[in-house]
Scaffold this motif. Structure first.
Motif, mmCIF file in Angstrom:
data_model
loop_
_atom_site.group_PDB
_atom_site.id
_atom_site.type_symbol
_atom_site.label_atom_id
_atom_site.label_comp_id
_atom_site.label_asym_id
_atom_site.label_seq_id
_atom_site.Cartn_x
_atom_site.Cartn_y
_atom_site.Cartn_z
ATOM 1 N N THR A 127 4.448 9.706 9.094
ATOM 2 C CA THR A 127 5.895 9.823 8.908
ATOM 3 C C THR A 127 6.316 9.361 7.526
ATOM 4 N N PHE A 128 5.786 8.219 7.111
ATOM 5 C CA PHE A 128 6.166 7.615 5.837
ATOM 6 C C PHE A 128 5.068 7.830 4.807
ATOM 7 N N SER A 129 5.380 8.520 3.729
ATOM 8 C CA SER A 129 4.416 8.654 2.639
ATOM 9 C C SER A 129 4.324 7.350 1.854
ATOM 10 N N THR A 130 5.359 6.538 1.944
ATOM 11 C CA THR A 130 5.359 5.206 1.362
ATOM 12 C C THR A 130 6.230 4.319 2.237
ATOM 13 N N TYR A 131 5.970 3.036 2.217
ATOM 14 C CA TYR A 131 6.741 2.101 3.034
ATOM 15 C C TYR A 131 6.750 0.748 2.337
ATOM 16 N N GLY A 132 7.917 0.230 2.061
ATOM 17 C CA GLY A 132 8.017 -1.052 1.393
ATOM 18 C C GLY A 132 7.381 -1.072 0.025
ATOM 19 N N GLY A 133 7.293 0.105 -0.613
ATOM 20 C CA GLY A 133 6.684 0.191 -1.928
ATOM 21 C C GLY A 133 5.191 0.441 -1.897
ATOM 22 N N GLY A 134 4.612 0.520 -0.701
ATOM 23 C CA GLY A 134 3.176 0.731 -0.572
ATOM 24 C C GLY A 134 2.850 2.025 0.142
ATOM 25 N N PRO A 135 1.590 2.214 0.556
ATOM 26 C CA PRO A 135 1.139 3.508 1.077
ATOM 27 C C PRO A 135 1.363 3.719 2.564
ATOM 28 N N GLY A 136 1.961 2.768 3.263
ATOM 29 C CA GLY A 136 2.210 2.960 4.690
ATOM 30 C C GLY A 136 0.965 2.811 5.530
ATOM 31 N N THR A 137 0.158 1.797 5.237
ATOM 32 C CA THR A 137 -1.061 1.551 5.992
ATOM 33 C C THR A 137 -0.724 1.054 7.396
ATOM 34 N N VAL A 138 -1.363 1.620 8.398
ATOM 35 C CA VAL A 138 -1.173 1.190 9.775
ATOM 36 C C VAL A 138 -2.069 -0.016 10.048
ATOM 37 N N ALA A 139 -1.594 -0.937 10.881
ATOM 38 C CA ALA A 139 -2.340 -2.159 11.165
ATOM 39 C C ALA A 139 -2.249 -2.540 12.636
ATOM 40 N N LEU A 140 -3.158 -3.408 13.041
ATOM 41 C CA LEU A 140 -3.052 -4.141 14.297
ATOM 42 C C LEU A 140 -2.493 -5.514 13.959
ATOM 43 N N HIS A 141 -1.484 -5.965 14.669
ATOM 44 C CA HIS A 141 -0.927 -7.289 14.386
ATOM 45 C C HIS A 141 -0.118 -7.793 15.569
ATOM 46 N N GLY A 142 0.208 -9.059 15.516
ATOM 47 C CA GLY A 142 1.004 -9.675 16.559
ATOM 48 C C GLY A 142 2.481 -9.395 16.399
ATOM 49 N N TRP A 143 3.266 -9.949 17.331
ATOM 50 C CA TRP A 143 4.728 -9.806 17.262
ATOM 51 C C TRP A 143 5.366 -10.959 18.022
#
Length: 269
Positions: free
Chosen positions: A216-232
């Motif tokens: 969806t995002f070619s960029t996100y927050g100035g970066g490449p939009g890397t998907v991650a596993l993380h907590g919440w």
């Protein structure tokens, strides 16, 4: 930290390779804040090494539209992972044209990539770059170290469920949060690329960037939009499709995931 691997040496564990991240790096990394010919192999390899410095690095920030795509994105692998000890050439096919170099580090972590096919002294590996499913062929010589991760992380996006398996047997399962309909979690084979200590927003103590990116995002927050596993911090998100593409996991799931070796295969189904 007692997770088992099979190798002459153990792969570096993600939990032992956590790196500090600045605010700019976090914006660039994580969405969760909101048939082969063996001909002419040696000459092609020699030319590639001579010109390696001219090649673009295969990192999460790169895009190689002409890279070979993963031929079987839902298939299992042997669990073999390669540690890239210094920059190596990435080829379109064994002995074929060079289109990138795979560096020895990714986001401050040592580079470990999963092998999806082998042909003589060559291995086809998943890359951490766009497009999703990008692969390339590297030589398995003294510039790389072979190991095996017995683990697989399986994320059923529709069921919103994550399972960690060791040698095929489930050792943990959790309900997780996934991408919203307008920013879905991408599907296919990928891998745990790095482990980063989150020190800015503190929404997750550790972030595990994958070798996959938002469609969806070619960029996100100035970066490449890397998907991650993380907590919440809010458990209400588990079982929901509400993220910008990342997979949000409970704390106990994150504790297990951070002990898995870098390069461990992740199925996003």
């Amino acid at each position: 930290m007692n997770r088992r691997t099979t190798s002459t040496r153990r792969p570096d564990h993600a939990g032992r390779r956590v790196r500090m991240a600045a605010a700019a790096a976090l914006g660039a990394l994580c969405l969760g804040i909101s048939g082969c010919s063996g001909a002419s192999i040696e000459p092609a390899h020699a030319i590639a090494q001579a010109d390696l410095g001219m090649q673009a690095s295969a990192t999460t920030f790169a895009n190689f539209p002409k890279a070979p795509r993963d031929p079987a994105p839902n298939a299992e692998t042997s669990g073999v992972v390669l540690h890239i000890k210094r920059d190596v050439a990435v080829h379109e096919a064994p002995g074929g044209a060079v289109f990138a170099k795979l560096p020895a580090t990714q986001l401050g972590n040592p580079t470990w990539v999963p092998v999806i096919a082998e042909h003589g002294p060559w291995a086809q590996v998943l890359l951490p770059s766009r497009p999703n499913g990008a692969t390339g062929w590297v030589r398995t010589d003294d510039q790389v170290e072979r190991a095996r991760s017995p683990y697989v992380v399986d994320v059923d996006i529709d069921a919103r469920r994550l399972v960690v398996r060791e040698d095929g047997s489930a050792i943990g399962a959790w309900v997780v949060g996934v991408g919203a309909p307008g920013s879905p979690t991408p599907r296919g084979r990928t891998f745990i690329m790095a482990a980063i200590e989150e020190t800015v927003t503190r929404f997750s103590p550790i972030i595990l960037p994958l070798g996959a990116h938002s469609d969806t995002f070619s960029t996100y927050g100035g970066g490449p939009g890397t998907v991650a596993l993380h907590g919440w911090p809010d458990p209400a998100v588990f079982g929901q499709a509400s993220s910008d593409g990342c997979v949000r996991v409970p704390d106990d799931a994150l504790r297990l995931l951070t002990t898995l070796p870098l390069g461990t295969l992740v199925h996003l189904r």
